[in-house]
Design an enzyme around this catalytic site. Structure first.
Site, PDB file in Angstrom:
ATOM      1  N   LYS A  89       7.581  18.225  16.636  1.00  0.00           N
ATOM      2  CA  LYS A  89       7.057  17.787  17.069  1.00  0.00           C
ATOM      3  C   LYS A  89       6.926  18.136  18.481  1.00  0.00           C
ATOM      4  O   LYS A  89       6.020  19.485  19.194  1.00  0.00           O
ATOM      5  CB  LYS A  89       5.993  16.919  17.185  1.00  0.00           C
ATOM      6  CG  LYS A  89       6.136  16.378  15.444  1.00  0.00           C
ATOM      7  CD  LYS A  89       4.597  17.382  14.878  1.00  0.00           C
ATOM      8  CE  LYS A  89       4.908  16.328  14.068  1.00  0.00           C
ATOM      9  NZ  LYS A  89       3.407  17.353  13.034  1.00  0.00           N
ATOM     10  N   GLU A 111      -4.968  15.315  18.339  1.00  0.00           N
ATOM     11  CA  GLU A 111      -4.826  14.072  17.467  1.00  0.00           C
ATOM     12  C   GLU A 111      -3.248  14.001  16.560  1.00  0.00           C
ATOM     13  O   GLU A 111      -2.660  14.760  17.484  1.00  0.00           O
ATOM     14  CB  GLU A 111      -5.598  15.060  15.854  1.00  0.00           C
ATOM     15  CG  GLU A 111      -4.560  15.947  14.990  1.00  0.00           C
ATOM     16  CD  GLU A 111      -3.425  17.827  16.164  1.00  0.00           C
ATOM     17  OE1 GLU A 111      -4.800  17.750  16.622  1.00  0.00           O
ATOM     18  OE2 GLU A 111      -2.497  17.597  15.309  1.00  0.00           O
ATOM     19  N   SER A 377      13.383  16.643  10.036  1.00  0.00           N
ATOM     20  CA  SER A 377      12.642  16.610  11.575  1.00  0.00           C
ATOM     21  C   SER A 377      12.390  15.664  12.409  1.00  0.00           C
ATOM     22  O   SER A 377      12.179  16.022  13.362  1.00  0.00           O
ATOM     23  CB  SER A 377      10.829  16.901  10.464  1.00  0.00           C
ATOM     24  OG  SER A 377      10.787  15.502   9.571  1.00  0.00           O
TER      25      SER A 377
HETATM   26  C1  LIG Z   1       8.738  13.161  11.477  1.00  0.00           C
HETATM   27  C2  LIG Z   1       7.970  13.913  11.034  1.00  0.00           C
HETATM   28  N1  LIG Z   1       8.193  14.793  10.143  1.00  0.00           N
HETATM   29  C3  LIG Z   1       7.582  15.922   9.715  1.00  0.00           C
HETATM   30  C4  LIG Z   1       5.473  15.586   9.677  1.00  0.00           C
HETATM   31  C5  LIG Z   1       4.960  16.309   8.839  1.00  0.00           C
HETATM   32  O1  LIG Z   1       4.557  17.640  10.026  1.00  0.00           O
HETATM   33  P1  LIG Z   1       4.639  18.438   9.548  1.00  0.00           P
HETATM   34  O2  LIG Z   1       4.824  19.236   7.786  1.00  0.00           O
HETATM   35  O3  LIG Z   1       3.544  19.497  10.593  1.00  0.00           O
HETATM   36  O4  LIG Z   1       6.177  18.849  10.234  1.00  0.00           O
HETATM   37  C6  LIG Z   1       5.842  14.678  10.179  1.00  0.00           C
HETATM   38  C7  LIG Z   1       4.446  14.285  11.197  1.00  0.00           C
HETATM   39  O5  LIG Z   1       3.905  13.456  12.508  1.00  0.00           O
HETATM   40  C8  LIG Z   1       6.519  13.755  11.366  1.00  0.00           C
HETATM   41  O6  LIG Z   1       6.764  12.918  12.618  1.00  0.00           O
END
Ligand SMILES: Cc1ncc(COP(=O)(O)O)c(C=O)c1O
Lengths: 393, 267
Positions: A89, A111, A377
């Site tokens: 993020k 948000e 992620s």
């Molecule tokens: C570690 C992590 N992965 C994935 C996501 C999902 O968001 P996005 O689909 O935009 O990557 C989030 C959302 O808070 C997150 O914190």
């Protein structure tokens, strides 16, 4: 780019800017300026510098040996969990704060669901000395309390969204209402590839660093630029879009997007948008959306607060519809088990969101020569409570 | 702008007739269908007409009303809990034109219309005697490129919003695409605020007046009483009361209070 956005903000049938007139000037200002600013040399230099020296990029592409053995392919983790603040993020938050500065904005709103985007935004606001207000659903504030404290410590104001279902979609509504009332001095840092055009394209560009680095790193590891498979979890879809971005035009690369099935796609407690949704409009874009036959938005469920969003970004809706990417889903239990497995086989405790992508490996069969990249992620620190409760540690 | 304005093919509807006959102090009332209870939409409309409202906006509820403040959010949530749907609203409106003769607009967000089917929605609304539609999140480009034919074919007026930040070019374009009135927001805000007549806002109203638009203008958002109504009417052809009326509907015996409510605003 073949799969990119057109001049009206559409990806095939999806996208656009379905916003009330009150938001038009804000969004139009962004639309007119974002590409000029992003392509400006001084912007690029500042962005690259912060990604390198503040975020800690490039994030490693880690060859997970025990996973590779287990699944019978070369498995790589793209380590977004090692970024400052603990997830992908921050890439977008850095990009948008630099943009907001160049637009002369004095105040930032955001948000957040799990709190990762809120923390990333609070962080970059502290870095730049800009006022920050984060909207968070009342229910999410309770279940992600440590992130609320982190945002406060970073100097942000956290405002509870107490309308509707009191979760991410309502936090987004509240942020949009704030933006309506503050049209001149405020920039809204949306946390995923959702919202009115140009947000989906802009956020995808900021996250595209993930696949840009991956291509280079994969050459170092394997001598090849292109993997056979790329996997990522999808909430709104920003880590997945960042992970897919530079592979979109390489049609040989199979893209796999993993949604949260919650307690099962048919259980009534799920966030598997492409399985359960229909085409609709939410938060400014036409996309695929979980809704009643009467067009009321349905509150999704997932054990992972970052994945329980009722829609997906419009570019994902397009990639789904034209079959450029495969959309699958895994349940809470499968994800939790994958999180545990990764902890104990690779020494990495993943965010529950990322565990969804890892869990999909169980459903795939590979050739021994296949190169497979999974976007890790985020890290699991924020989820320890949930893991502990689930496994009774 | 070498295209002929598409408005030419419209016939006069009740809105056009009203604006042709009356140019000042027009009072419109907004309320949410299904709030406080089901089966009250036409009763409330009838009472408002008798009390002296000039035209009405009937809101259909949506789960995510981003342009609305707490009062209308609450009425929408309650209406949805009561089971209000577009199908049900259209059933309630079957009697509309037997009992109510002032112009009626439907107001709501785009997604419920999209699910109902935009062509089917327009056809059905027109058949029941609806005169216009206000969809805050249906943008001008999409309206013009994709949907205007259904509005025009059914003689429904699409109402666009204008805010103090809307550029002159865009206002011109909106004027061209409109054929009933233009909805001027009293500020960039969600519903339920108060009327602020700062120098900035006065300039905005004067700027619009000086543009000599072909459509009448009606001011909305923040109109709550006689004083704000009269001030708004100095700058436009009339004004719209929303949240304040929705609050009345939360009171006991609200039907009996409607005449007094309208009188207090108009006189
Ligand atoms: C570690 C992590 N992965 C994935 C996501 C999902 O968001 P996005 O689909 O935009 O990557 C989030 C959302 O808070 C997150 O914190």
């Amino acid at each position: 780019m073949k799969y990119g956005v057109n001049e009206h903000g559409y990806y095939g049938d999806f996208g656009g800017a379905y916003i009330p007139e009150m938001l038009y000037p804000n969004v139009e200002e962004l639309r007119q300026q974002y590409l000029t600013i992003l392509n400006d040399a001084s912007f690029k230099a500042e962005f690259d510098d912060l990604l390198k020296n503040y975020v800690g990029r490039p994030s490693p592409l880690y060859h997970a040996k025990r996973y590779s053995e287990k699944y019978g392919a070369n498995i790589f983790f793209k380590r977004e969990d090692l970024n400052h603040t603990g997830s992908h993020k921050i890439n977008n938050a850095i990009g948008q704060i630099l943009l907001a500065k160049r637009l002369g904005k004095k105040r930032i709103i955001a948000e957040t669901g799990a709190g990762q985007h809120g923390v990333a935004t609070a962080t970059v606001c502290a870095l730049m000395g800009i006022e920050c207000v984060v909207y968070m659903g009342e229910i999410d504030m309770a279940r992600q309390a440590p992130n609320v404290s982190r945002m406060k410590m970073l100097g942000a104001t956290v405002r509870p969204a107490s309308s509707g279902s009191k979760t991410l979609k309502d936090a987004t509504n509240e942020a949009l209402r704030d933006w309506i009332a503050n049209p001149v001095d405020t920039h809204y840092i949306i946390g995923s590839v959702v919202g009115p055009y140009p947000y989906p394209d802009m956020v995808a560009r900021f996250q595209s660093i993930i696949s840009e680095e991956t291509k280079k790193q994969l050459v170092e590891h394997t001598g090849k630029q292109l993997p056979e498979y790329v996997l990522a979890c999808v909430g709104g879809g920003s880590n997945a879009m960042g992970m897919f971005y530079h592979f979109l035009d390489d049609e040989s690369v199979k893209l796999v997007a993993v949604e949260a099935a919650g307690k099962g796609v048919d259980s009534g407690h799920s966030a598997a948008t492409t399985f359960l949704g229909q085409e609709g409009v939410l938060h400014g874009s036409r996309t695929i959306l979980m809704q009643t036959p009467d067009g009321q938005v349905v509150e999704p469920y997932s054990i992972s607060a970052g994945l329980d969003y009722p829609g997906i970004g419009p570019q994902h809706a397009h990639l789904y519809k034209i079959n450029r990417a495969q959309y699958v889903s895994v349940t809470d239990d499968e994800a939790m088990n994958a999180g545990l497995l990764c902890s104990q086989m690779e020494g990495i405790i993943p965010a529950i969101e990322s565990s969804h992508a890892l869990a999909q490996l169980e459903h795939m069969t590979f050739k021994a020569t296949d190169n497979v990249v999974i976007c890790l992620s985020g890290r699991g620190d924020k989820d320890l409570d949930t893991y502990i409760k689930h496994f009774n540690y | 702008m070498d295209n002929e304005p598409s408005t030419i093919s419209y016939k006069m509807n009740r809105l056009n007739q009203l604006f042709a006959a009356k140019k000042e102090n027009l009072l419109s009332i907004y309320y949410t269908a299904g709030y406080p209870a089901l089966n009250t939409t036409v009763d409330i409309a009838e009472a408002l007409e008798k009390a002296g409202a000039d035209f009405l906006e009937v809101g259909f509820p949506y789960s995510d009303p981003v342009a609305d403040g707490p009062t209308i959010q609450h009425s929408s949530e309650q209406a949805l809990e009561n089971g209000m749907t577009l199908n049900l609203l259209f059933e309630e409106l079957t009697e509309l034109r037997k009992r109510v003769s002032i112009p009626i607009l439907l107001m709501g967000y785009f997604n419920p219309i999209l699910q109902y089917g935009i062509e089917r929605f327009c056809t059905k609304a027109a058949e029941l005697g609806v005169d216009g539609i206000i969809v805050p999140d249906l943008p001008m480009y999409e309206y013009e490129a994709l949907y205007s034919e259904h509005f025009i074919k059914n003689n429904l007026s699409n109402i666009f919003l204008v805010t103090p930040q809307t550029s002159p070019d865009r206002i011109r374009k909106i004027d061209e695409l409109s054929n009933a009135f233009i909805y001027l927001l009293s500020s960039s805000s969600i519903t339920g605020g108060s009327l602020q007549l700062t120098d900035n806002i006065k300039d905005y109203y004067k700027r619009i007046k000086a543009m000599e638009l072909k459509n009448p203008t009606i001011i909305g958002f923040g109109i709550t009483d006689s004083s704000s109504f009269k001030k708004a009417c100095e700058y436009a052809n009339g004004a719209i009361v929303g949240s304040k009326f929705v609050k009345l509907l939360a009171e006991e015996n609200y039907m009996e209070k409607i005449p007094g409510f309208i009188e207090a605003i108009k006189f």
